[in-house]
Design an enzyme around this catalytic site. Structure first.
Site, PDB file in Angstrom:
ATOM      1  N   GLY A 205      32.783  10.406  60.984  1.00  0.00           N
ATOM      2  CA  GLY A 205      33.084  11.825  60.964  1.00  0.00           C
ATOM      3  C   GLY A 205      33.845  12.195  59.713  1.00  0.00           C
ATOM      4  O   GLY A 205      34.234  11.323  58.925  1.00  0.00           O
ATOM      5  N   ASP A 206      34.074  13.478  59.534  1.00  0.00           N
ATOM      6  CA  ASP A 206      34.858  13.910  58.385  1.00  0.00           C
ATOM      7  C   ASP A 206      36.296  14.193  58.810  1.00  0.00           C
ATOM      8  O   ASP A 206      36.646  14.127  59.994  1.00  0.00           O
ATOM      9  CB  ASP A 206      34.224  15.124  57.704  1.00  0.00           C
ATOM     10  CG  ASP A 206      34.038  16.312  58.640  1.00  0.00           C
ATOM     11  OD1 ASP A 206      34.681  16.351  59.712  1.00  0.00           O
ATOM     12  OD2 ASP A 206      33.246  17.209  58.294  1.00  0.00           O
ATOM     13  N   GLY A 207      37.141  14.524  57.833  1.00  0.00           N
ATOM     14  CA  GLY A 207      38.554  14.728  58.131  1.00  0.00           C
ATOM     15  C   GLY A 207      38.813  15.932  59.009  1.00  0.00           C
ATOM     16  O   GLY A 207      39.649  15.873  59.927  1.00  0.00           O
ATOM     17  N   GLY A 209      36.822  17.209  61.182  1.00  0.00           N
ATOM     18  CA  GLY A 209      36.272  17.007  62.514  1.00  0.00           C
ATOM     19  C   GLY A 209      36.962  15.877  63.253  1.00  0.00           C
ATOM     20  O   GLY A 209      38.033  16.052  63.855  1.00  0.00           O
ATOM     21  N   VAL A 210      36.370  14.686  63.203  1.00  0.00           N
ATOM     22  CA  VAL A 210      36.895  13.535  63.939  1.00  0.00           C
ATOM     23  C   VAL A 210      38.317  13.188  63.500  1.00  0.00           C
ATOM     24  O   VAL A 210      39.166  12.831  64.322  1.00  0.00           O
ATOM     25  CB  VAL A 210      35.953  12.321  63.781  1.00  0.00           C
ATOM     26  CG1 VAL A 210      36.565  11.080  64.422  1.00  0.00           C
ATOM     27  CG2 VAL A 210      34.596  12.615  64.394  1.00  0.00           C
ATOM     28  N   GLY A 211      38.606  13.314  62.205  1.00  0.00           N
ATOM     29  CA  GLY A 211      39.947  12.999  61.729  1.00  0.00           C
ATOM     30  C   GLY A 211      41.003  13.860  62.397  1.00  0.00           C
ATOM     31  O   GLY A 211      42.020  13.351  62.891  1.00  0.00           O
ATOM     32  N   GLU A 249      49.616   5.744  53.797  1.00  0.00           N
ATOM     33  CA  GLU A 249      49.538   5.110  52.470  1.00  0.00           C
ATOM     34  C   GLU A 249      48.741   6.081  51.620  1.00  0.00           C
ATOM     35  O   GLU A 249      47.541   6.248  51.803  1.00  0.00           O
ATOM     36  CB  GLU A 249      48.876   3.731  52.567  1.00  0.00           C
ATOM     37  CG  GLU A 249      49.118   2.846  51.353  1.00  0.00           C
ATOM     38  CD  GLU A 249      48.176   3.175  50.199  1.00  0.00           C
ATOM     39  OE1 GLU A 249      48.663   3.814  49.224  1.00  0.00           O
ATOM     40  OE2 GLU A 249      46.997   2.835  50.271  1.00  0.00           O
ATOM     41  N   CYS A 282      44.641   3.809  44.084  1.00  0.00           N
ATOM     42  CA  CYS A 282      45.893   4.560  44.165  1.00  0.00           C
ATOM     43  C   CYS A 282      47.017   3.861  43.411  1.00  0.00           C
ATOM     44  O   CYS A 282      47.984   4.499  42.994  1.00  0.00           O
ATOM     45  CB  CYS A 282      46.283   4.775  45.622  1.00  0.00           C
ATOM     46  SG  CYS A 282      46.338   3.274  46.609  1.00  0.00           S
ATOM     47  N   GLU A 382      47.018  12.970  40.169  1.00  0.00           N
ATOM     48  CA  GLU A 382      46.251  11.735  40.361  1.00  0.00           C
ATOM     49  C   GLU A 382      44.789  12.033  40.027  1.00  0.00           C
ATOM     50  O   GLU A 382      44.102  12.723  40.766  1.00  0.00           O
ATOM     51  CB  GLU A 382      46.388  11.232  41.790  1.00  0.00           C
ATOM     52  CG  GLU A 382      45.769   9.860  42.000  1.00  0.00           C
ATOM     53  CD  GLU A 382      45.942   9.349  43.412  1.00  0.00           C
ATOM     54  OE1 GLU A 382      46.074   8.128  43.576  1.00  0.00           O
ATOM     55  OE2 GLU A 382      45.945  10.167  44.353  1.00  0.00           O
TER      56      GLU A 382
END
Length: 477
Positions: A205-207, A209-211, A249, A282, A382
């Protein structure tokens, strides 16, 4: 598992609750390499419910039982390493040589180190020798939502999943929808290893939605997230209503302080480390701070290294860098390169556009900016691409001030042959990790940062403890 649209819930591959196809793009070709389904709330709920049902039993298993299953998983992972390397290379563009070694290899290394940490960990102990009837017990936190990024898929999946399994937690993994294929392969390995039904679940899923469904879910006890600081803030806010634990993180903007007495390979090493994985790390040393007396020479060396850094397709073997992961990421990098030029930084290598001969694919020229000041956008944001900024400094105090002048605090780097100075400066850098003279953190070291780089620590005993609660019991007999 033959259909990439399926989810792994309650010990089996299942159809999604509704059809919601998402195309996975090969960044070397810009062509569709697979199609997955993005989960609906019913899928999220089913996965969380499966993890909740499995928790009571799994949380009470012995350490020896968990070690045995994790060792079996490690064996399967090692046997299927070629499959994993190919999946990672295809979905996120890591050159196949890098995918076989660093990308796939990171997963195996983390599984080994977490098994080692689990074997040595004391889950129960007396408070001290004066209070033997007071017991300190470390218990699994519960059902965990594990949300992982696209840039180092197995590095992050194993750091979270294996630590949670070792601690006795149950879980739902939501990998990045951009690079889900490696995680689906990993789920197949977990199934092959024979972990109990419901302990591990995967929903794509995407952030939004499921996220979001996972981070706000009342039956989820903890969220462990790796990704952007912006997304980490959103997850923390969404999780606040249920007061669940949130381990983050997040991003970084690492400084690489090069003193005049650095070894002769320091600048070359720093440029290559910045460009590794096409700059999509990162902890990359993206700001090179160089002592004034060595500055001009460092700029020349950095420009030369960048000009000799080859860029090519991910499926080609060799020591080149591959594409960045997506059109969105490519456009962001191009905009920041243009902004660096507009703000007055001196472009000494690379620049806007794609490398010659690579008109198709999300390829970025290895780029170096000199004469940067720390207020420029390219020194503060970043970029997440193969772009290095070089900033001069005059004194040790000046270098420390510039290095710490960032909202991030993940990894900083030091290059000097004066050990006393290196130790002194390392103590003053506000970051979770410091690497001196090209050394690497040993296996099992804690990975994580200060400030807006997050609040969690992954790897080894620290990674294990992120998934444990502490209980104090008096009157133990």
């Amino acid at each position: 598992m033959s259909d990439s649209r399926l989810f792994y819930i309650d010990g089996r591959w299942v159809e999604p609750a509704q059809s919601n196809d998402f195309e996975v793009i090969n960044p070397s070709t810009e062509e569709v390499c697979d199609v997955i389904s993005l989960g609906a709330e019913a899928d999220t709920n089913a996965a969380v419910e499966a993890a909740r049902r499995a928790f009571d039993s799994w949380s009470q298993t012995s350490k020896d039982d968990r070690v045995a299953l994790l060792e079996k998983l490690l064996s399967i992972y090692s046997d299927r390493a070629d499959e994993m390397a190919q999946a990672i290379s295809t979905e996120m563009g890591a050159p196949i040589a890098l995918s076989r070694t660093a990308q796939c290899g990171a997963g195996a290394a983390h599984i080994k180190n977490l098994i080692r940490a689990l074997k040595a960990y004391e889950f129960e102990r007396p408070l001290n020798d004066r209070a033997l009837d007071n017991r300190i017990v470390h218990e699994p936190v519960g059902v965990c939502a594990l949300i992982t990024p696209w840039n180092w898929p197995m590095n992050q999946v194993t750091l979270k999943v294996v630590a949670a399994l070792a601690a006795g937690c149950t879980m739902v993994l939501k990998p990045s929808e951009i690079s889900p294929l490696s995680s689906m392969l990993f789920a197949d390995m977990v199934d092959q290893a024979g972990f109990p039904v419901g302990v591990f679940n995967l929903v794509n899923g995407d952030g939004m939605g499921v996220g979001s469904q996972l981070s706000g879910h009342a039956e989820v006890d903890m969220v462990s997230f790796t990704g952007s600081t912006r997304a980490g803030i959103a997850i923390s806010k969404n999780a606040a209503d249920t007061v669940k634990r949130v381990a983050l993180e997040l991003g970084g903007k690492g400084a690489n302080i090069v003193f005049a007495d650095a070894d002769e390979k320091a600048v070359t090493r720093g440029v290559r480390q910045c460009f590794n994985n096409s700059g999509q790390s990162c902890n990359a040393p993206t700001r090179m701070l160089v002592e004034r007396s060595a500055y001009d020479q460092a700029v020349q060396v950095a420009a030369d290294v960048a000009s000799k850094t080859t860029v090519d397709l991910s499926e080609i073997d060799g020591r080149h860098i591959g594409p960045v992961v997506s059109q969105l990421q490519y456009d962001k990098i191009q905009a920041l390169i243009e902004k660096g030029i507009a703000e007055g930084a001196r472009l000494v290598a690379g620049g806007p556009g794609k490398p010659d001969g690579l008109d198709k694919g999300y390829f970025v020229k290895p780029t170096v900016f000199a004469d940067v000041n720390n207020q420029m956008s390219i020194a503060q944001e970043e970029i997440f691409g193969p772009v290095l900024t070089i900033i001069p400094f005059d004194t040790e105090e000046d270098a420390i001030r510039i290095a710490n002048d960032t909202p991030y605090g993940l990894t900083n780097y030091l290059q000097t042959q004066d050990g006393e100075k290196a130790n002194r400066v390392a103590r003053k850098l506000r970051s979770g990790m410091v690497q001196i003279n090209g050394t690497f953190l040993a296996g099992g070291s804690p990975f994580g940062g200060y400030k807006q780089s997050g609040n969690g620590r992954e790897g080894g005993v620290w990674g294990l403890e992120d998934f444990l609660e502490v209980k104090a019991i008096s009157g133990w007999s």
